[in-house]
Design a protein around this motif. Structure first.
Motif, PDB file in Angstrom:
ATOM      1  N   SER B 184       0.843  -1.205   0.000  1.00 50.10           N
ATOM      2  CA  SER B 184       0.000   0.000   0.000  1.00 50.10           C
ATOM      3  C   SER B 184       0.879   1.255   0.000  1.00 50.10           C
ATOM      4  N   ASN B 185       2.046   1.198   0.660  1.00 47.15           N
ATOM      5  CA  ASN B 185       2.988   2.323   0.574  1.00 47.15           C
ATOM      6  C   ASN B 185       3.512   2.479  -0.855  1.00 47.15           C
ATOM      7  N   ALA B 186       3.844   1.333  -1.478  1.00 51.22           N
ATOM      8  CA  ALA B 186       4.404   1.366  -2.845  1.00 51.22           C
ATOM      9  C   ALA B 186       3.391   1.983  -3.812  1.00 51.22           C
ATOM     10  N   VAL B 187       2.093   1.751  -3.565  1.00 56.17           N
ATOM     11  CA  VAL B 187       1.051   2.330  -4.414  1.00 56.17           C
ATOM     12  C   VAL B 187       0.838   3.805  -4.050  1.00 56.17           C
ATOM     13  N   LYS B 188       0.676   4.044  -2.748  1.00 55.63           N
ATOM     14  CA  LYS B 188       0.323   5.387  -2.254  1.00 55.63           C
ATOM     15  C   LYS B 188       1.387   6.435  -2.622  1.00 55.63           C
ATOM     16  N   TYR B 189       2.652   6.063  -2.478  1.00 55.26           N
ATOM     17  CA  TYR B 189       3.715   7.057  -2.670  1.00 55.26           C
ATOM     18  C   TYR B 189       4.389   6.940  -4.041  1.00 55.26           C
ATOM     19  N   ASN B 190       3.727   6.259  -4.980  1.00 58.11           N
ATOM     20  CA  ASN B 190       4.300   6.103  -6.317  1.00 58.11           C
ATOM     21  C   ASN B 190       3.917   7.299  -7.191  1.00 58.11           C
ATOM     22  N   ARG B 191       4.562   7.420  -8.358  1.00 50.81           N
ATOM     23  CA  ARG B 191       4.193   8.487  -9.285  1.00 50.81           C
ATOM     24  C   ARG B 191       3.113   7.960 -10.234  1.00 50.81           C
ATOM     25  N   GLU B 192       2.349   8.853 -10.827  1.00 54.78           N
ATOM     26  CA  GLU B 192       1.333   8.470 -11.822  1.00 54.78           C
ATOM     27  C   GLU B 192       1.997   7.680 -12.938  1.00 54.78           C
ATOM     28  N   GLY B 193       1.406   6.558 -13.329  1.00 55.54           N
ATOM     29  CA  GLY B 193       1.943   5.782 -14.441  1.00 55.54           C
ATOM     30  C   GLY B 193       3.190   4.976 -14.106  1.00 55.54           C
ATOM     31  N   GLY B 194       3.540   4.890 -12.853  1.00 55.23           N
ATOM     32  CA  GLY B 194       4.733   4.133 -12.432  1.00 55.23           C
ATOM     33  C   GLY B 194       4.435   2.646 -12.329  1.00 55.23           C
ATOM     34  N   SER B 195       5.297   1.927 -11.601  1.00 50.99           N
ATOM     35  CA  SER B 195       5.074   0.489 -11.479  1.00 50.99           C
ATOM     36  C   SER B 195       5.416  -0.009 -10.077  1.00 50.99           C
ATOM     37  N   VAL B 196       4.822  -1.160  -9.753  1.00 48.17           N
ATOM     38  CA  VAL B 196       5.131  -1.851  -8.495  1.00 48.17           C
ATOM     39  C   VAL B 196       5.385  -3.308  -8.863  1.00 48.17           C
ATOM     40  N   GLU B 197       6.493  -3.835  -8.370  1.00 46.02           N
ATOM     41  CA  GLU B 197       6.827  -5.218  -8.700  1.00 46.02           C
ATOM     42  C   GLU B 197       7.095  -5.985  -7.405  1.00 46.02           C
ATOM     43  N   VAL B 198       6.511  -7.164  -7.295  1.00 42.21           N
ATOM     44  CA  VAL B 198       6.779  -8.005  -6.125  1.00 42.21           C
ATOM     45  C   VAL B 198       7.531  -9.239  -6.586  1.00 42.21           C
ATOM     46  N   VAL B 199       8.676  -9.485  -5.973  1.00 42.85           N
ATOM     47  CA  VAL B 199       9.523 -10.610  -6.354  1.00 42.85           C
ATOM     48  C   VAL B 199       9.706 -11.495  -5.122  1.00 42.85           C
ATOM     49  N   ALA B 200       9.604 -12.801  -5.307  1.00 44.45           N
ATOM     50  CA  ALA B 200       9.833 -13.705  -4.168  1.00 44.45           C
ATOM     51  C   ALA B 200      10.701 -14.870  -4.618  1.00 44.45           C
ATOM     52  N   TYR B 201      11.709 -15.178  -3.835  1.00 49.21           N
ATOM     53  CA  TYR B 201      12.620 -16.260  -4.217  1.00 49.21           C
ATOM     54  C   TYR B 201      13.361 -16.808  -2.995  1.00 49.21           C
ATOM     55  N   THR B 202      13.868 -18.027  -3.159  1.00 50.83           N
ATOM     56  CA  THR B 202      14.603 -18.665  -2.058  1.00 50.83           C
ATOM     57  C   THR B 202      15.910 -17.910  -1.830  1.00 50.83           C
ATOM     58  N   PHE B 203      16.225 -17.727  -0.550  1.00 49.59           N
ATOM     59  CA  PHE B 203      17.337 -16.863  -0.178  1.00 49.59           C
ATOM     60  C   PHE B 203      18.101 -17.554   0.949  1.00 49.59           C
ATOM     61  N   GLU B 204      19.363 -17.793   0.758  1.00 50.70           N
ATOM     62  CA  GLU B 204      20.194 -18.445   1.768  1.00 50.70           C
ATOM     63  C   GLU B 204      19.547 -19.719   2.311  1.00 50.70           C
ATOM     64  N   ASN B 205      19.067 -20.571   1.418  1.00 46.98           N
ATOM     65  CA  ASN B 205      18.531 -21.903   1.747  1.00 46.98           C
ATOM     66  C   ASN B 205      17.281 -21.956   2.607  1.00 46.98           C
ATOM     67  N   SER B 206      17.400 -21.480   3.856  1.00 49.55           N
ATOM     68  CA  SER B 206      16.271 -21.695   4.758  1.00 49.55           C
ATOM     69  C   SER B 206      15.293 -20.518   4.782  1.00 49.55           C
ATOM     70  N   MET B 207      15.525 -19.524   3.959  1.00 52.76           N
ATOM     71  CA  MET B 207      14.645 -18.357   3.975  1.00 52.76           C
ATOM     72  C   MET B 207      14.101 -18.068   2.573  1.00 52.76           C
ATOM     73  N   ILE B 208      12.943 -17.403   2.554  1.00 44.76           N
ATOM     74  CA  ILE B 208      12.444 -16.873   1.291  1.00 44.76           C
ATOM     75  C   ILE B 208      12.487 -15.358   1.407  1.00 44.76           C
ATOM     76  N   ARG B 209      12.945 -14.729   0.339  1.00 48.83           N
ATOM     77  CA  ARG B 209      13.057 -13.271   0.361  1.00 48.83           C
ATOM     78  C   ARG B 209      11.983 -12.674  -0.536  1.00 48.83           C
ATOM     79  N   ILE B 210      11.369 -11.607  -0.043  1.00 53.90           N
ATOM     80  CA  ILE B 210      10.327 -10.924  -0.806  1.00 53.90           C
ATOM     81  C   ILE B 210      10.782  -9.476  -0.999  1.00 53.90           C
TER      82      ILE B 210
END
Lengths: 125, 284
Positions: B184-210
């Motif tokens: 909601s921050n990424a949307v609220k404080y973005n510029r008109e016509g901008g973008s928001v991307e969410v990426v999720a992947y395995t990180f250091e084996n035992s963690m997932i990073r978002i």
């Protein structure tokens, strides 16, 4: 359309729900505490009860317990409508027999959807 | 020989004194070497008064929250009925002003909910329901709730997930709350016509990073250390927008840390920010 009993000790909330539900075509009965609500249930047997919890005299939990223990009234769907929004309150509401639970302040679209669902469930029983 | 410092154990005890008074004790322990053997030295710290104050604070917030919710119910409800046209037609100015009341009321409601959350986190009363949950599903359903606001700003929302199941050991509702706060921050404080991307992947084996990436105005380096503090709002954002409580990131940080993860931000002024956090994955 249905006959709905609104139980809340806050007159502004009662008036607001009375107004909105009538616009939607429902018949509305109101009560300001659990004792008054129980008398209304006994005389009018509404299709649904919208029930606050914290009220003077008999509170919402007590009334809910009475309704769900009665073979005459246990099938009336009860939707709790309360400012008590912690997880333990919601779980306690369902454990006591509530058919649904809405936390104040609420949006009308959500409340109306839950009322309609509870009414459909009540009609199926 | 003493090693290290006293560290709190994860339990407290209650004792009854000879005069019948009950006291709460916190148990602290320190590793020591005694005659060449590793031992623990234990210290009992009387926290009765501290607990009393914590209980009072929790009770106060709980009562205050109830007392605030009740009038807010009427303000929100009556205003929504007028805006929905239930009381007759409105002119454009009336609609605009009532719209402002709706926004401000929703902000107050969010603030009350946040205060309750903070109180529960700080007093250790927030209990996580840890289960394996599909993270991609939680992210997608959270994105759905923000589509309307994103469309209003013509933002492009996209996701990129690692192939295979993205399962984290976490509390579903709380993970959804963390993602919602960042998105909601990424949307609220973005510029008109901008973008928001969410990426999720395995990180250091035992963690997932978002990662939640936006194309907003970015955060000056001097403000980053304060960003996750309570009630802090980035100066430029606070000037332009009345929305926001300054509590969302603080709660996100607490919730991430309760799960055993970490949260951080990388930002460049005029280019955008990437908020990243980690959650534990299922052990293989």
């Amino acid at each position: 359309m249905a006959q709905i009993l609104v139980v809340d000790d806050e007159p502004h909330v009662v008036k607001m729900l009375d107004f909105k539900l009538k616009i939607l075509g429902h018949e509305v009965i109101t009560a300001h505490d659990g004792d008054e609500a129980l008398r209304e249930v006994e005389t009018k047997k509404p299709d649904l009860v919208l029930l606050d919890i914290m009220m003077p005299g008999m509170d919402g939990y007590q009334l809910l317990r009475k309704l769900k223990a009665s073979e005459h009234y246990r099938d009336i769907p009860v939707v709790m409508l309360t400012a008590k929004g912690q997880e333990k309150d919601i779980v306690h509401g369902f454990d006591t027999g509530a058919d649904d639970y809405v936390v104040k302040p609420f949006g009308f679209p959500e409340l109306i959807a839950r009322i309609n669902r509870a009414l459909d469930k009540g009609r199926d029983q | 020989m003493q090693r290290g410092e006293y560290v709190p154990s994860n339990y407290e005890i209650g004792i009854v004194r000879k005069d019948g008074v009950i006291r709460n004790l916190e148990v602290l322990r320190k590793e020591v070497l005694w005659n060449g053997k590793k031992q623990f030295q234990v210290l009992y710290n009387d926290i009765t008064e501290r607990k009393k104050i914590e209980d009072m604070k929790t009770e106060f917030i709980s009562i205050a929250s109830h007392e605030l919710r009740t009038p807010l119910t009427s303000i929100k409800g009556y205003n929504d009925m007028i805006l929905d046209g239930d009381t007759g037609e409105l002119n454009d100015t009336q609609r605009e002003f009532l719209g402002i009341i709706r926004e401000e009321t929703d902000r107050l409601v969010a603030l009350v909910n946040y205060l309750l959350d903070i109180s529960r986190i700080e007093t250790g009363r927030l209990q996580l329901q840890i289960k394996p949950i599909p993270l991609d599903e939680v992210i997608n359903s959270t994105i759905d709730t923000l589509k309307r606001q994103a469309n209003e700003k013509r933002l492009e929302l996209s996701t990129h997930f690692d192939k295979g199941p993205l399962i984290v050991m976490a509390d579903r509702d709380r993970v959804s709350e963390i993602i919602y706060n960042l998105l909601s921050n990424a949307v609220k404080y973005n510029r008109e016509g901008g973008s928001v991307e969410v990426v999720a992947y395995t990180f250091e084996n035992s963690m997932i990073r978002i990662d939640v990436k936006d194309t907003g105005r970015g955060i000056p380096k001097s403000e980053v250390p304060f960003l996750f503090g309570k009630f802090y709002r980035v100066k430029e954002a606070a000037k332009d927008s009345t929305e926001g409580t300054g509590l969302g990131l603080s709660i996100a940080k607490s919730l991430v840390e309760l799960h055993g993860g970490i949260i951080w931000v990388e930002s460049e002024v005029d280019k955008g920010s990437t908020f990243s956090f980690t959650l534990p994955t299922v052990k293989k």
